[in-house]
Scaffold this active site. Structure first.
Site, short mmCIF file in Angstrom:
data_model
loop_
_atom_site.label_atom_id
_atom_site.label_comp_id
_atom_site.label_asym_id
_atom_site.label_seq_id
_atom_site.Cartn_x
_atom_site.Cartn_y
_atom_site.Cartn_z
N ASP A 14 0.71 -1.32 0.01
CA ASP A 14 -0.08 -0.17 0.12
C ASP A 14 0.95 1.12 0.02
OD1 ASP A 14 0.61 -0.84 2.91
OD2 ASP A 14 -0.68 0.86 3.36
N ASP A 15 2.10 1.17 0.70
CA ASP A 15 2.89 2.08 0.53
C ASP A 15 3.34 2.57 -0.97
OD1 ASP A 15 4.49 2.43 3.59
OD2 ASP A 15 3.58 0.43 2.74
N ASN A 160 -5.60 -3.61 14.09
CA ASN A 160 -5.13 -4.78 13.35
C ASN A 160 -4.11 -5.39 13.46
OD1 ASN A 160 -3.47 -2.88 12.65
ND2 ASN A 160 -3.81 -2.54 10.45
N HIS A 241 -4.42 1.90 2.69
CA HIS A 241 -4.33 2.96 3.81
C HIS A 241 -3.68 4.00 3.63
CE1 HIS A 241 -5.19 -0.69 6.49
NE2 HIS A 241 -4.45 -1.46 5.79
O1 RIB Z 1 -1.80 -0.71 9.58
C1 RIB Z 1 -1.68 -0.29 8.27
C2 RIB Z 1 -0.43 0.53 8.02
O2 RIB Z 1 0.62 -0.65 8.59
C3 RIB Z 1 -0.12 0.51 6.56
O3 RIB Z 1 0.89 1.73 6.56
C4 RIB Z 1 0.82 -0.35 6.14
O4 RIB Z 1 1.52 -0.23 5.05
C5 RIB Z 1 1.46 -0.76 7.47
O5 RIB Z 1 2.65 0.18 7.39
CA CA Z 2 2.99 1.69 5.35
#
Ligand code: RIB
Ligand code: CA
Length: 319
Positions: A14-15, A160, A241
């Site tokens: 996701d980054d 999470n 995210h």
């Molecule tokens: O909880 C989600 C986050 O944790 C996001 O930034 C993901 O890339 C991890 O770093």
């Molecule tokens: Ca991240």
């Protein structure tokens, strides 16, 4: 005028999307990126960050390597089971990448912010170790930045990595506590909103039909979406995210609810270690002002941002 930004990433899947969005959006001027441990070890995060910038034609943006672990103790865990051994869903293309900048991520933040007083948004989307280190190096930073948009925490949503804590905060609660305590304007882009804006198979199809950058993004999210299928949603879907924190800073996210409240980070050794304790007691009265509050906690956003991000990436063609 474009929003000046420094990203700080533990570059997993996701980054990667967040970096692509920040580098490609015409209203964002990406001045630098720092890498940090978290999803993967920091050398892998650095490599993935440089690789992503090169993919989108932004290899000129300096990438400075940051912390290999939290302020105290050693890394508690990495996120290879979520992002793959390479942080790219086990689909890294093994392209060689250019060098990192000859400085640290924290030092780079200080230098760029001092050179652009009042203009730069810090957008940390990994553990907050580099940001806390930059604060220690330059305690005047809060007066010099435009704001800090953090992907991390949870106000009303569950955690999470534990029932109470979100990963980026849980990785380094002491660093996060220092960052939330410092008197800068903060946007907390936590699980309350990031678990609700998803790359569905339909949205992913737009990436598949796009240019090579979009196809790479689609490829690396297969493993990541399978993780969410198995553990969370019961059907293939990828969270995005980190991109939401970029969009919040850039003003491209349509925000429906974001009360300004006090936030503290639990640094105890108990079951809530790493939780963001947000003062939500005003929820029944339209969130009246809270003395000292400087953190906007996102509770509801428009998920059309997912389509905008996907389409921007899909349109990109290498020069
Ligand atoms: O909880 C989600 C986050 O944790 C996001 O930034 C993901 O890339 C991890 O770093
Ligand atoms: Ca991240």
């Amino acid at each position: 005028m474009a929003t000046k930004m420094i990203l700080d990433c533990d570059t997993g899947v996701d980054d990667t999307m967040a970096i692509m969005y920040a580098a490609l959006h015409p209203d964002i001027e990406l001045l630098g990126v720092g890498s940090v441990w978290g999803n993967v070890d920091v050398p892998t995060a650095t490599r993935n960050t440089i690789h992503t910038l090169e993919l989108v034609g932004a290899g000129h943006v300096p990438v400075a390597q940051g912390a290999a672990g939290p302020l105290l103790r050693t890394p508690n865990y990495f996120g290879y089971h979520v992002h793959g051994d390479d942080g790219q869903g086990n689909a890294y293309d093994h392209a060689p990448v250019g060098p990192a900048a000859p400085t640290t991520a924290a030092q780079q933040i200080v230098e760029i912010v001092r050179a652009n007083p009042g203009e730069v948004w810090l957008v940390p989307v990994g553990p907050l170790t580099n940001i806390a280190t930059a604060l220690a190096l330059a305690p005047e930073l809060p007066e010099l930045v435009a704001g800090v948009s953090i992907m991390g925490g949870a106000a009303l949503a569950p955690g999470n990595t534990s029932p109470a804590a979100e990963a980026n905060i849980a990785h380094d609660p002491e660093a996060a506590a220092a960052v939330f305590r410092a008197p800068w304007p903060i946007i907390m882009v936590g699980l309350d909103v990031t678990m609700k804006v998803l790359i569905t198979p339909e949205r992913r199809a737009v990436l598949d039909a796009g240019g090579p950058t979009a196809q790479y993004m689609s490829r690396i999210m297969q493993f990541y979406g399978e993780f969410f299928e198995k553990t969370t949603f019961g059907t293939w879907a990828a969270t995005m995210h980190d991109t939401l924190a970029v969009a919040a800073a850039a003003g491209t996210l349509k925000i429906r609810s974001a009360p300004n409240v006090n936030v503290e980070v639990d640094c105890s050794g108990g079951p809530s270690r790493g939780a963001t304790v947000c003062d939500m007691r005003g929820i029944y009265a339209g969130f009246p002002p809270q003395p000292g509050a400087h953190c906007q906690v996102l509770l509801d956003v428009d998920d059309s941002i997912a389509d905008e991000v996907i389409e921007l990436i899909a349109r990109h063609q290498p020069a």
